[in-house]
Design an enzyme around this catalytic site. Sequence first.
Site, short mmCIF file in Angstrom:
data_model
loop_
_atom_site.label_atom_id
_atom_site.label_comp_id
_atom_site.label_asym_id
_atom_site.label_seq_id
_atom_site.Cartn_x
_atom_site.Cartn_y
_atom_site.Cartn_z
N HIS A 38 1.75 -3.78 9.50
CA HIS A 38 3.13 -3.56 9.08
C HIS A 38 3.96 -2.97 10.20
O HIS A 38 3.46 -2.20 11.03
CB HIS A 38 3.20 -2.57 7.89
CG HIS A 38 2.81 -3.18 6.60
ND1 HIS A 38 3.57 -4.11 5.94
CD2 HIS A 38 1.70 -3.01 5.82
CE1 HIS A 38 2.97 -4.47 4.82
NE2 HIS A 38 1.82 -3.83 4.74
N HIS B 200 0.84 -1.20 0.00
CA HIS B 200 0.00 0.00 0.00
C HIS B 200 0.88 1.26 0.00
O HIS B 200 0.62 2.20 -0.75
CB HIS B 200 -0.93 0.03 1.22
CG HIS B 200 -2.17 -0.77 1.06
ND1 HIS B 200 -2.18 -2.14 1.16
CD2 HIS B 200 -3.45 -0.39 0.82
CE1 HIS B 200 -3.41 -2.58 0.98
NE2 HIS B 200 -4.20 -1.54 0.77
#
Length: 171
Positions: free
Chosen positions: A147, A108
Amino acid sequence: MNILQNIHAVDVHTFSWFMARKHRVGFTRIGRAISFSADGPLYALLALSLWWLEFNTLVLILVMGFALERCLYFLLKRGFKRNRPADALENFSSFIIPSDQFSFPSGHTSGAFFIAYCLSKFFPEFSVLLYIWASHVGLSRIFLGVHFPTDTVMGALLGTACAAIMVGVLV
């Protein structure tokens, strides 16, 4: 202790700091919307819109650049096989279910910085807003718990590098 272990230790410490923030729940709600803005289908819609507006060189950069970025992204994901925070840390669950197993790098964030770089070259008046958005995409991925910080930093570098290559080659 090797360098990867040192990086992981700093990453876990920084990640824990993010997760301990008092207003984390609010950040998480906002993070879902910001993260959604960096989903792949929206990039396809952007490219179609730009093609319709006859920004053909930019569309070519986006298509070719994303092809390069995705290839490198998948090679890195499969090569490093870094576990996501929910798999690497005890007693932690992410706020969303990620689309794949591994964490490094953040796709992303890579995509967001790729878009920010490319659009900034053609629409420089929006550069600051584009990079603020891309940075927030990276932060949202941390706050959503999918993440570690270095995943997003490396995603930003990957996206920027692929965009710079394509802009350099095609402009």
